[in-house]
Design a protein around this motif. Structure first.
Motif, mmCIF file in Angstrom:
data_model
loop_
_atom_site.group_PDB
_atom_site.id
_atom_site.type_symbol
_atom_site.label_atom_id
_atom_site.label_comp_id
_atom_site.label_asym_id
_atom_site.label_seq_id
_atom_site.Cartn_x
_atom_site.Cartn_y
_atom_site.Cartn_z
ATOM 1 N N GLY A 29 0.869 -1.223 0.127
ATOM 2 C CA GLY A 29 -0.034 0.054 -0.112
ATOM 3 C C GLY A 29 0.800 1.221 -0.022
ATOM 4 O O GLY A 29 0.488 2.090 -0.738
ATOM 5 N N LEU A 32 2.475 1.797 -3.422
ATOM 6 C CA LEU A 32 1.370 2.246 -4.305
ATOM 7 C C LEU A 32 1.269 3.638 -3.943
ATOM 8 O O LEU A 32 1.157 4.430 -5.132
ATOM 9 N N ILE A 33 1.150 4.105 -2.976
ATOM 10 C CA ILE A 33 0.759 5.582 -2.529
ATOM 11 C C ILE A 33 2.231 6.446 -2.960
ATOM 12 O O ILE A 33 1.860 7.474 -3.501
ATOM 13 N N LEU A 172 -3.180 4.349 -8.773
ATOM 14 C CA LEU A 172 -2.274 3.921 -7.805
ATOM 15 C C LEU A 172 -2.751 4.266 -6.526
ATOM 16 O O LEU A 172 -2.371 3.610 -5.474
ATOM 17 N N SER A 175 -5.585 2.173 -5.348
ATOM 18 C CA SER A 175 -5.135 1.021 -4.995
ATOM 19 C C SER A 175 -4.337 0.925 -3.625
ATOM 20 O O SER A 175 -4.495 -0.080 -2.879
ATOM 21 N N GLY A 176 -3.498 1.680 -3.470
ATOM 22 C CA GLY A 176 -2.610 1.922 -2.435
ATOM 23 C C GLY A 176 -3.276 2.332 -0.850
ATOM 24 O O GLY A 176 -3.125 1.424 -0.008
ATOM 25 N N THR A 180 -3.731 -0.652 2.066
ATOM 26 C CA THR A 180 -3.448 -0.026 3.360
ATOM 27 C C THR A 180 -4.356 -0.107 4.463
ATOM 28 O O THR A 180 -4.254 -0.713 5.551
#
Length: 187
Positions: A29, A32-33, A172, A175-176, A180
């Motif tokens: 997570g 991706l963030i 992204l 998804s992140g 998380t």
């Protein structure tokens, strides 16, 4: 006669799958963030990355389709069509990789077309479901998709340079955040 079943040896029993460790999901997570933040900071570079990835996938898909066409033992017309499809996909992939700036524009136009088509279909479906509760939400979602598609088309070609990167950043980020939250709930 009854059979007595003894407890099996723990080393031979199958283990119950419990899923991934929450810490790895948290790391995923976070990665991706960070990727989303980088895409938002430089949407043009993110757009080029998206085109490079898409182009590579199209090249691979075209090569696989050509291989399948050559392996196919059916009618020659079907083999020819499969080969032409593979060649078309391969040429498109090579064009994206060879000229990523033109690829950005073409992929952005494809996205605009996708939004327009999905929006029209949602509106059509919504009106056909008028007897159902909530049909208006589907029509509204379709209208938003049509509006997004029109905004992309009207902003072309200037918007193409960063639009894919912004879309990549949004994906992204969502998804992140999702990973998380999942990780923290599994903790």
């Amino acid at each position: 006669m009854t059979r007595h079943v003894s407890n099996p040896d723990p080393s031979t029993t199958s283990r119950h799958f419990t899923g991934p460790d929450w810490r790895w999901l948290l790391v995923l997570g976070a990665v991706l963030i960070v990727g989303a933040v980088l895409a938002f900071l430089n949407p043009f570079a993110a757009s080029l990355t998206a085109v490079a990835i898409a182009g590579s996938i199209f090249v691979l898909g075209g090569v696989l389709q050509l291989w399948i066409a050559f392996q196919y033992q059916g009618p020659s017309a079907a083999r020819l069509v499969a080969g032409l499809l593979g060649l078309l996909v391969l040429v498109f992939g090579v064009a994206l990789v060879a000229n990523p700036l033109a690829g950005i524009v073409s992929l952005t136009l494809l996205i605009a077309g996708f939004f327009l088509a999905m929006g029209v279909l949602r509106i059509w479906l919504g009106f056909h479901l008028r007897d159902r509760t909530g049909w208006g939400w589907l029509v509204a979602a379709g209208a938003v998709s049509v509006l997004l598609g029109l905004l992309i088309v009207l902003a072309m070609p200037e918007a193409a340079a960063g639009l894919l990167g912004l879309f990549l950043g949004v994906d992204l980020l969502s998804s992140g955040v999702g990973m998380t939250v999942l990780a923290l709930r599994m903790r």
